[in-house]
Design an enzyme around this catalytic site. Structure first.
Site, mmCIF file in Angstrom:
data_model
loop_
_atom_site.group_PDB
_atom_site.id
_atom_site.type_symbol
_atom_site.label_atom_id
_atom_site.label_comp_id
_atom_site.label_asym_id
_atom_site.label_seq_id
_atom_site.Cartn_x
_atom_site.Cartn_y
_atom_site.Cartn_z
ATOM 1 N N HIS A 104 0.805 -1.234 0.000
ATOM 2 C CA HIS A 104 0.000 0.000 0.000
ATOM 3 C C HIS A 104 0.839 1.285 0.000
ATOM 4 O O HIS A 104 0.549 2.231 0.741
ATOM 5 C CB HIS A 104 -0.965 -0.007 1.186
ATOM 6 C CG HIS A 104 -2.017 -1.082 1.134
ATOM 7 N ND1 HIS A 104 -2.556 -1.551 -0.057
ATOM 8 C CD2 HIS A 104 -2.635 -1.792 2.126
ATOM 9 C CE1 HIS A 104 -3.468 -2.477 0.213
ATOM 10 N NE2 HIS A 104 -3.531 -2.658 1.515
ATOM 11 N N HIS A 174 -9.782 1.700 0.384
ATOM 12 C CA HIS A 174 -9.708 0.530 1.266
ATOM 13 C C HIS A 174 -10.850 0.529 2.296
ATOM 14 O O HIS A 174 -10.627 0.257 3.482
ATOM 15 C CB HIS A 174 -8.344 0.523 1.958
ATOM 16 C CG HIS A 174 -7.862 -0.830 2.354
ATOM 17 N ND1 HIS A 174 -8.661 -1.724 3.022
ATOM 18 C CD2 HIS A 174 -6.677 -1.448 2.182
ATOM 19 C CE1 HIS A 174 -7.960 -2.833 3.247
ATOM 20 N NE2 HIS A 174 -6.755 -2.684 2.747
ATOM 21 N N GLU A 311 -11.515 -3.994 -2.912
ATOM 22 C CA GLU A 311 -10.573 -2.969 -3.371
ATOM 23 C C GLU A 311 -10.376 -3.145 -4.871
ATOM 24 O O GLU A 311 -9.666 -4.053 -5.308
ATOM 25 C CB GLU A 311 -9.244 -3.131 -2.631
ATOM 26 C CG GLU A 311 -9.355 -3.026 -1.128
ATOM 27 C CD GLU A 311 -8.260 -3.824 -0.421
ATOM 28 O OE1 GLU A 311 -7.082 -3.461 -0.540
ATOM 29 O OE2 GLU A 311 -8.582 -4.827 0.241
HETATM 30 C C1 BGC Z 1 -4.327 -6.679 1.816
HETATM 31 C C2 BGC Z 1 -4.237 -7.421 3.120
HETATM 32 C C3 BGC Z 1 -3.886 -6.435 4.207
HETATM 33 C C4 BGC Z 1 -4.932 -5.359 4.233
HETATM 34 C C5 BGC Z 1 -4.683 -4.298 5.257
HETATM 35 C C6 BGC Z 1 -5.382 -5.649 1.940
HETATM 36 O O1 BGC Z 1 -5.455 -4.917 0.750
HETATM 37 O O2 BGC Z 1 -4.557 -7.541 0.733
HETATM 38 O O3 BGC Z 1 -3.276 -8.459 3.054
HETATM 39 O O4 BGC Z 1 -3.786 -7.070 5.454
HETATM 40 O O5 BGC Z 1 -5.024 -4.757 2.976
HETATM 41 O O6 BGC Z 1 -3.448 -3.745 5.113
#
Ligand code: BGC
Length: 347
Positions: A104, A174, A311
């Site tokens: 991210h 998210h 997402e």
């Molecule tokens: C990811 C997860 C992660 C979550 C929070 C998601 O987009 O695929 O693995 O734990 O985001 O960071």
């Protein structure tokens, strides 16, 4: 026009605002920290307003807790293996902030930056972010614009970005959805349909293996409306690796065309959510890593599987996966993707 209230000041002295959009049918609140969707209120089957996204009441909680609740994530949403990629003959190294991988956007991704409000009305907020060359190790100066707009019972998020040099770019939101209400606990009785025939299986660090596998005959299959919890604990390696669903699905149809992606519903509240997107993929994440008892809005307690995320995105680790759709942003060719969430109730 448009309602703004202060939400606190970051340790660096930047003031964060909370914006409210309301069109009389649905309403939402957006933080300038991370262009975060902090609340989304939609009518339930009885006509009462229900807040269907998880979030926090204070800036400190947004800054200190991981999980990216409701944030816009970037420059590259999801993972890049080992925080490395090569582009135009050069090797790039990004922060490793999730086991051995980059997640991210790194240590201070777009989710943790304070965005500017470029425009605000009762039904639309335009937020912008300047992402300098070299930020978190990425090449190119990127200018990002995200528009939240309410129309009828839809919330549309429009992502735009331009660059002055080639760079990987993948923008999403998210949000953690709980269609029975953000404070109503486990979501495993909520039902989901995904317009996806295939998904991208991962290794034990959640990096795609590079293959695209059919969902047919596996617990990954959401082609028909199915309760999220029905097969989540099945003895299926992909589910065991992530402690639940944490996978990229290949959305049917053409990238760039706004097309159906998912339908989700709660029979408890009667709330139905339709998701449409122009993106090639969608990450289904069942909030597997939300800590038990994490304090949420209004003092409620969140925990694992108390939400699900959809997402919309380019596939994880695309910069290292030549067979995946090209997630490179180039000068003169803007990033331009849209995701629309539309709410209704069961009859
Ligand atoms: C990811 C997860 C992660 C979550 C929070 C998601 O987009 O695929 O693995 O734990 O985001 O960071």
């Amino acid at each position: 026009m448009g309602n703004t209230i202060p939400f606190g000041t970051t340790p660096q002295g930047r003031q964060v605002e909370l914006l409210t959009l309301d069109n009389g049918q649905i309403s939402c609140r957006i933080l300038t920290l991370g262009a975060t969707l902090q609340a989304l209120e939609v009518p339930d089957g009885q006509g009462r307003k229900v807040d269907v996204v998880l979030g926090y009441d204070t800036l400190t909680e947004y800054l200190e807790n991981d999980g990216y609740l409701g944030a816009v994530v970037g420059r590259y949403a999801n993972r890049i293996a080992a925080g490395r990629f090569s582009l135009n003959g050069r090797d790039y190294t990004l922060a490793v902030n999730n086991g051995p991988n980059h997640l991210h956007g790194g240590l201070v991704g777009y989710s943790h930056r304070v965005w500017q409000v470029a425009e605000l009305t009762d039904t639309q907020a335009v937020l912008t972010l300047d992402s300098p060359d070299g930020e978190e190790g990425y090449p190119g100066h990127v200018q990002v614009q995200v528009t939240y707009a309410l129309s009828g019972t839809s919330l549309t998020i429009h992502y735009q970005a331009v660059t002055d040099a080639d760079t990987p770019c993948n923008l999403t939101n998210h949000a953690y959805f709980n269609l029975s209400g953000h404070d109503s606990g486990n979501t495993m009785d909520q039902e989901l349909q995904l317009r996806a025939e295939s998904y991208t299986p991962t290794d034990e660090t959640s990096i795609p293996l590079g293959t695209v596998e059919p969902v047919e005959g596996t617990p990954m299959d959401f082609r028909a409306l199915t309760p999220l919890g029905e097969r989540i604990d099945a003895p299926f390696l992909q589910l065991q690796l992530g402690n639940g669903y944490d996978h990229n699905y290949v959305v049917q149809g053409d990238t760039g065309t706004l097309r159906p992606c998912a339908t989700a519903l709660s029979r408890r509240s009667g709330i139905v959510m339709e998701v449409e997107t122009t993106s090639p993929g969608v990450q289904l994440y069942t909030a597997n890593f939300v800590p038990q008892g994490r304090k949420g809005k209004g003092g409620c307690a969140y925990g694992p599987r108390h939400a699900f995320c959809l997402e919309t995105q380019f596939f994880p680790d695309s910069p290292n996966q030549p067979a995946f759709p090209d997630a490179l942003l180039r000068p003169g060719k803007p990033f331009d993707h849209t995701t629309r969430f539309t709410f209704s109730t069961l009859q």
